[in-house]
Scaffold this motif. Structure first.
Motif, PDB file in Angstrom:
ATOM      1  N   PRO B  34     -15.370  21.646 -17.993  1.00  0.00           N
ATOM      2  CA  PRO B  34     -15.791  22.887 -18.653  1.00  0.00           C
ATOM      3  C   PRO B  34     -14.664  23.922 -18.737  1.00  0.00           C
ATOM      4  O   PRO B  34     -14.586  24.669 -19.703  1.00  0.00           O
ATOM      5  CB  PRO B  34     -16.940  23.403 -17.784  1.00  0.00           C
ATOM      6  N   GLY B  35     -13.759  23.943 -17.752  1.00  0.00           N
ATOM      7  CA  GLY B  35     -12.651  24.914 -17.740  1.00  0.00           C
ATOM      8  C   GLY B  35     -11.732  24.701 -18.938  1.00  0.00           C
ATOM      9  O   GLY B  35     -11.395  25.648 -19.647  1.00  0.00           O
ATOM     10  N   CYS B  36     -11.330  23.446 -19.172  1.00  0.00           N
ATOM     11  CA  CYS B  36     -10.427  23.134 -20.288  1.00  0.00           C
ATOM     12  C   CYS B  36     -11.148  23.308 -21.623  1.00  0.00           C
ATOM     13  O   CYS B  36     -10.545  23.687 -22.625  1.00  0.00           O
ATOM     14  CB  CYS B  36      -9.877  21.713 -20.157  1.00  0.00           C
ATOM     15  N   ARG B  37     -12.468  23.007 -21.624  1.00  0.00           N
ATOM     16  CA  ARG B  37     -13.266  23.183 -22.849  1.00  0.00           C
ATOM     17  C   ARG B  37     -13.267  24.672 -23.236  1.00  0.00           C
ATOM     18  O   ARG B  37     -13.102  25.035 -24.395  1.00  0.00           O
ATOM     19  CB  ARG B  37     -14.688  22.676 -22.600  1.00  0.00           C
ATOM     20  N   GLU B  38     -13.447  25.522 -22.229  1.00  0.00           N
ATOM     21  CA  GLU B  38     -13.445  26.966 -22.456  1.00  0.00           C
ATOM     22  C   GLU B  38     -12.072  27.438 -22.960  1.00  0.00           C
ATOM     23  O   GLU B  38     -11.979  28.280 -23.856  1.00  0.00           O
ATOM     24  CB  GLU B  38     -13.820  27.683 -21.145  1.00  0.00           C
TER      25      GLU B  38
END
Lengths: 180, 139
Positions: B34-38
């Motif tokens: 989710p961090g990289c997606r954000e």
């Protein structure tokens, strides 16, 4: 694939004014917007755009079709905009020096033009704080949709440098806009 | 690949500038991170904001003004080149003529307009002065 603009530049080089006009019509909008965002000053963008076209007209007879016409056009625009920005920076620093000497060190802060919308102003200001080559790379990619190869040709650097410039430009803008 | 390495590639990934293998690796990673997606989402937002800046309109007569200005300045530039070239040629011819005459006092006398020229000894200051005066008078 043959570049469709090649014929226009070729004919312009032979003095065909209609071909030159077609070239102007095709690139005037993209160039004006690129220059306005690159310099951060929409009011001088039209003058610089005109100067770019005059240079294109003069250089057309010597055009070497090694690169795409669009990359050639944007290279001229980048150089012209940079020259103008340097001139304005020098003039501004001279004015500031004169102002400081007159006002005894008082440093007047700039006031944002009232007619600009807040968000647009924030983005323009964040763009303006990017180094020149990062800003150019980002505008050429986002607005003109040039490939990394084409941007590398315009800015005279390697594809790897373009990738790095774009990464740093986006990271800086993201960080800046996050704080807002 | 670590998140920091993935993030350095996200910019080129969203521009479609990575090779197929690396692209698939990143796609797989952002599906589960989710961090990289954000991070990717925020990069796209930056692009949208820059792309969404209002377009500037040109003045109505811009095209015709540019075309006529380009043609005009180009004509002036080529005329200037011709005029400058001719002037330079004439100047050089006159200069070389003057120098040649100066150092060859035994040369047959030209149609001199100044009688004083004959009274000064060759290569004296007076001779040079009158010789130059004579040249500038078209002699």
């Amino acid at each position: 694939m043959v570049d469709p603009d090649l014929e226009l530049v070729d004919a312009t080089g032979r003095g065909d004014q209609e071909a030159f006009e077609a070239l102007v019509v095709k690139y005037q909008g993209p160039l004006l917007n690129f220059i306005a965002r690159y310099t951060g000053d929409r009011f001088i963008a039209e003058d610089i755009t005109q100067e770019v076209f005059i240079r294109i007209y003069r250089a057309a007879p010597r055009f070497q079709p090694r690169t795409k016409v669009s990359t050639w056009v944007f290279s001229i625009a980048c150089n012209q905009a940079l020259t103008e920005m340097d001139r304005r920076r020098r003039r501004r620093s001279l004015c500031e020096a004169v102002s400081r000497s007159r006002d005894g060190g008082y440093d007047e802060t700039g006031v944002s033009p009232a007619e600009r919308f807040e968000l647009e102003e924030e983005i323009m200001s964040a763009l303006g704080r990017l180094p020149d080559n990062q800003r150019a790379a980002l505008l050429l990619r986002v607005n003109e949709e040039l490939s990394y190869r084409e941007i590398a040709d315009v800015l005279g650097m390697t594809i790897e440098s373009v990738e790095s410039l774009l990464f740093r430009a986006r990271t800086t803008l993201k960080r800046h806009l996050d704080r807002k | 690949m670590k998140c920091s390495q993935i993030r350095r590639k996200l910019s080129a990934f969203m521009d479609g500038e990575l090779d197929g293998g690396t692209s698939r690796l990143i796609e797989k990673h952002i599906d589960t991170c989710p961090g990289c997606r954000e991070y990717l989402h925020e990069f796209r937002e930056v692009d949208d904001l820059v792309h969404g800046l209002p377009k500037i309109e040109l003045s109505l007569d811009f095209t015709s003004r540019v075309v006529s200005e380009a043609v005009k300045t180009s004509n002036i530039a080529s005329r200037k080149t011709v005029t400058f070239g001719s002037s330079l040629r004439i100047l050089l011819a006159r200069l070389s003529d003057a120098v040649f005459n100066l150092f060859e006092p035994g040369a047959p006398p030209s149609t001199r307009t100044l009688d004083e020229l004959g009274d000064c000894p060759p290569l004296s200051m007076g001779y040079i002065y009158f010789k130059i005066l004579d040249q500038s008078n078209g002699g």
